[in-house]
Write a protein that holds these residues in place. Sequence first.
Motif, PDB file in Angstrom:
ATOM      1  N   ARG A 133      11.267  29.671  46.504  1.00  0.00           N
ATOM      2  CA  ARG A 133       9.421  29.741  46.644  1.00  0.00           C
ATOM      3  C   ARG A 133       9.579  28.850  47.922  1.00  0.00           C
ATOM      4  O   ARG A 133       9.477  27.550  47.832  1.00  0.00           O
ATOM      5  CB  ARG A 133       9.100  28.983  45.261  1.00  0.00           C
ATOM      6  N   PRO A 134       9.418  29.596  49.041  1.00  0.00           N
ATOM      7  CA  PRO A 134       9.082  28.685  50.306  1.00  0.00           C
ATOM      8  C   PRO A 134       7.497  28.260  50.380  1.00  0.00           C
ATOM      9  O   PRO A 134       6.591  28.868  49.879  1.00  0.00           O
ATOM     10  CB  PRO A 134       9.481  29.779  51.425  1.00  0.00           C
ATOM     11  N   THR A 135       7.569  27.201  51.195  1.00  0.00           N
ATOM     12  CA  THR A 135       5.853  26.931  51.762  1.00  0.00           C
ATOM     13  C   THR A 135       5.791  27.729  52.984  1.00  0.00           C
ATOM     14  O   THR A 135       6.230  28.723  52.837  1.00  0.00           O
ATOM     15  CB  THR A 135       6.111  25.105  52.109  1.00  0.00           C
ATOM     16  N   LEU A 136       4.930  27.147  53.651  1.00  0.00           N
ATOM     17  CA  LEU A 136       4.524  27.817  54.922  1.00  0.00           C
ATOM     18  C   LEU A 136       5.771  28.168  55.923  1.00  0.00           C
ATOM     19  O   LEU A 136       6.396  27.283  56.144  1.00  0.00           O
ATOM     20  CB  LEU A 136       3.508  26.916  55.579  1.00  0.00           C
ATOM     21  N   VAL A 137       5.995  29.379  56.104  1.00  0.00           N
ATOM     22  CA  VAL A 137       7.396  30.043  56.745  1.00  0.00           C
ATOM     23  C   VAL A 137       6.983  30.131  58.213  1.00  0.00           C
ATOM     24  O   VAL A 137       5.612  30.597  58.534  1.00  0.00           O
ATOM     25  CB  VAL A 137       7.586  30.940  56.028  1.00  0.00           C
ATOM     26  N   TYR A 138       7.354  29.604  59.144  1.00  0.00           N
ATOM     27  CA  TYR A 138       7.501  29.872  60.555  1.00  0.00           C
ATOM     28  C   TYR A 138       8.831  29.949  61.274  1.00  0.00           C
ATOM     29  O   TYR A 138       9.895  29.899  60.601  1.00  0.00           O
ATOM     30  CB  TYR A 138       6.845  28.609  61.423  1.00  0.00           C
TER      31      TYR A 138
END
Length: 279
Positions: A133-138
């Motif tokens: 479950r990733p947070t904000l991906v960049y």
Amino acid sequence: MTVLVFGGSSQIGHFLLPRLLASGEPILALSRQPRPPQSGVQWLQGALPDAVPALPALSAIISFGPLQALAGWLAQARLSDAPRVIATSSMSAETKRDSAVPAEREISRQLRDGEIALAAACARHGCAWTVLRPTLVYGAGLDRSLTPIARRAMRLRLFPLPSGQGLRQPVHADDIAQAVLAALDCPAASGQILPIGGGERLPSGQMFARVRRSLPRATVPLPLPAWLLRMGRQLLPPLRGPLSRLDSDLVADNGELHRLLGVHPRPFQPESSMWIPPR
């Protein structure tokens, strides 16, 4: 044995495929759009849950797409073995659970239902599974959160800076790719839903300020005070959810990620190249 990747052209797939190629295993990758030939990768065109052509024996199935679609395909797929399954969900499964916006609560429910459906489909095949479950991906210029903000600012030479103090924990797509590979070789991660955030928590205002400093073009900062954001929540319904969370912490506990997978994501230090999509 072969690794099957759904979403190989996604931002995480952009970093995962070279790492998989280095491991020497053959790769089958599915993409909605035609892809140019790539040494070591056999590209298939399509989208789940549509049928996938007859498959060779698989050592692993990796997916960066919707969980319900993956679970639906797995439920009817013919697999000669019980490949390891690694998939991504989102921390929105938790952070949007109690949102004031009904559509966001629905997104949270769909994510959690997809995780349950995937576990059930894997159980029918005897497949071990892990969900990240990733947070904000960049990181690859393909995200729909920070990259559009960066590009718009470069085009307009104006960078809005919201006043929110909620903590953020952006995670680089390559760190997620590393976690995927680590999970493939970690039996203890089977049956686990693991949060994964970046290696640094920082106020949302500071996150936006770092994005601005990373741009290759100078931009004029445009501070957005709290009263203006409150007005925006009333006048701009599509932005009601994001604006209401500016003072909320959207973070992940990386404890199990560290303990089980030994993965320690990098801090948030964006560079100008991260806002340009790969060619």
